[in-house]
Design a protein around this motif. Structure first.
Motif, PDB file in Angstrom:
ATOM      1  N   ALA A   1      45.038  18.361  52.525  1.00 29.69           N
ATOM      2  CA  ALA A   1      44.450  18.365  51.183  1.00 29.69           C
ATOM      3  C   ALA A   1      44.049  19.781  50.783  1.00 29.69           C
ATOM      4  CB  ALA A   1      43.225  17.449  51.152  1.00 29.69           C
ATOM      5  N   ARG A   2      44.245  20.104  49.520  1.00 30.37           N
ATOM      6  CA  ARG A   2      43.875  21.437  49.036  1.00 30.37           C
ATOM      7  C   ARG A   2      42.388  21.532  48.725  1.00 30.37           C
ATOM      8  NH1 ARG A   2      48.841  23.217  44.968  1.00 30.37           N
ATOM      9  NH2 ARG A   2      50.489  23.101  46.544  1.00 30.37           N
ATOM     10  N   ALA A   3      41.783  20.425  48.393  1.00 29.61           N
ATOM     11  CA  ALA A   3      40.357  20.434  48.085  1.00 29.61           C
ATOM     12  C   ALA A   3      39.788  19.049  48.338  1.00 29.61           C
ATOM     13  CB  ALA A   3      40.131  20.832  46.631  1.00 29.61           C
ATOM     14  N   TRP A   4      38.528  19.000  48.680  1.00 28.90           N
ATOM     15  CA  TRP A   4      37.809  17.739  48.854  1.00 28.90           C
ATOM     16  C   TRP A   4      36.727  17.680  47.793  1.00 28.90           C
ATOM     17  CZ3 TRP A   4      36.994  19.520  54.496  1.00 28.90           C
ATOM     18  CH2 TRP A   4      38.164  19.313  55.225  1.00 28.90           C
TER      19      TRP A   4
ATOM     20  N   GLY B   1      38.409   9.227  52.025  1.00 33.12           N
ATOM     21  CA  GLY B   1      39.774   9.205  51.518  1.00 33.12           C
ATOM     22  C   GLY B   1      40.290  10.542  51.033  1.00 33.12           C
ATOM     23  N   LEU B   2      39.608  11.627  51.388  1.00 36.68           N
ATOM     24  CA  LEU B   2      39.992  12.954  50.899  1.00 36.68           C
ATOM     25  C   LEU B   2      40.478  13.890  52.005  1.00 36.68           C
ATOM     26  CD1 LEU B   2      37.002  13.513  48.433  1.00 36.68           C
ATOM     27  CD2 LEU B   2      39.307  12.748  47.872  1.00 36.68           C
ATOM     28  N   GLY B   3      40.510  13.420  53.231  1.00 36.93           N
ATOM     29  CA  GLY B   3      40.955  14.259  54.342  1.00 36.93           C
ATOM     30  C   GLY B   3      39.845  14.727  55.259  1.00 36.93           C
ATOM     31  N   LEU B   4      38.597  14.511  54.857  1.00 37.33           N
ATOM     32  CA  LEU B   4      37.475  14.973  55.673  1.00 37.33           C
ATOM     33  C   LEU B   4      37.378  14.210  56.988  1.00 37.33           C
ATOM     34  CD1 LEU B   4      35.009  16.794  55.965  1.00 37.33           C
ATOM     35  CD2 LEU B   4      33.669  15.071  54.713  1.00 37.33           C
TER      36      LEU B   4
END
Length: 203
Positions: free
Chosen positions: A38-41, A141-144
């Protein structure tokens, strides 16, 4: 995305091993590059999310984090609708570093940090540990979760652990999917699924 962590730890490292492993683990948790695609969370640049070991002084931000979780996320964390007590939160922030590893993800200025995720393991027997991951609802759900899981597994390997495991509600499909992508096996028994990772087989 959460997993229940176990209770009392029974295995301790020798002083020399503990000091060496903690030094290596700290460097890994803090210095390792972000691995998420992901480019940003949550609209933040990846560089704005910081990872470090938990501290006793984090009690305040841990309290705020836990008490702002949705009922669903809180239930998944404890497999129960109850709210953690202040004594439990104090215990989760002031960990025993000889038997526990806890990594936090934080954002914001260092004097006003906001805790957005916690990953931890507790050594329950020689070579084996129970683990847990919980994220703030807005950061799921953002990659964290993948980032925290990767760093926690690295730390477990540096500790010389052979296996990490945890129990999760069988309906917690997000956590089960994350664990499987990270190499964990999942075995269901009733309403609970046990997630386990053989670190020796994976290395």
């Amino acid at each position: 995305m959460t997993v229940l962590v176990g209770s009392a730890a029974v295995f301790t490292l020798s002083t020399s091993t503990f000091n060496r492993e903690m030094a290596v683990t700290e460097a890994t948790l803090i210095d390792a590059p972000v691995r998420s695609d992901a480019r940003a969370w949550g609209g933040l640049r990846l560089s704005e999310v910081r990872f470090r070991s938990i501290r006793a002084a984090d009690l305040g931000i841990l309290h705020s984090f836990v008490h702002h979780l949705s009922p669903e996320t809180g239930y998944k964390r404890l497999l129960s609708p109850r709210t953690p007590s202040d004594d439990e939160l104090r215990r989760w922030s002031a960990i025993d570093p000889a038997t526990e590893c806890a990594l936090v993800a934080v954002v914001g200025p260092e004097d006003q940090e906001e805790l957005i995720g916690v990953a931890r393991f507790v050594v329950e027997s020689p070579g084996e540990a129970d683990f847990a991951i919980v994220l703030a609802d807005a950061w799921q759900g953002l990659g964290l979760g993948r980032e925290l899981m990767s760093r926690l597994v690295d730390a477990a390997r540096l500790w010389g652990l052979r296996k990490v495991r945890g129990d999760v509600l069988a309906t917690n499909t997000g956590m089960i999917a994350l664990a499987r992508r990270s190499g964990f096996a999942a075995r269901r028994s009733g309403i609970v699924s046990t997630l386990s990772l053989d670190l020796q087989r994976q290395s």
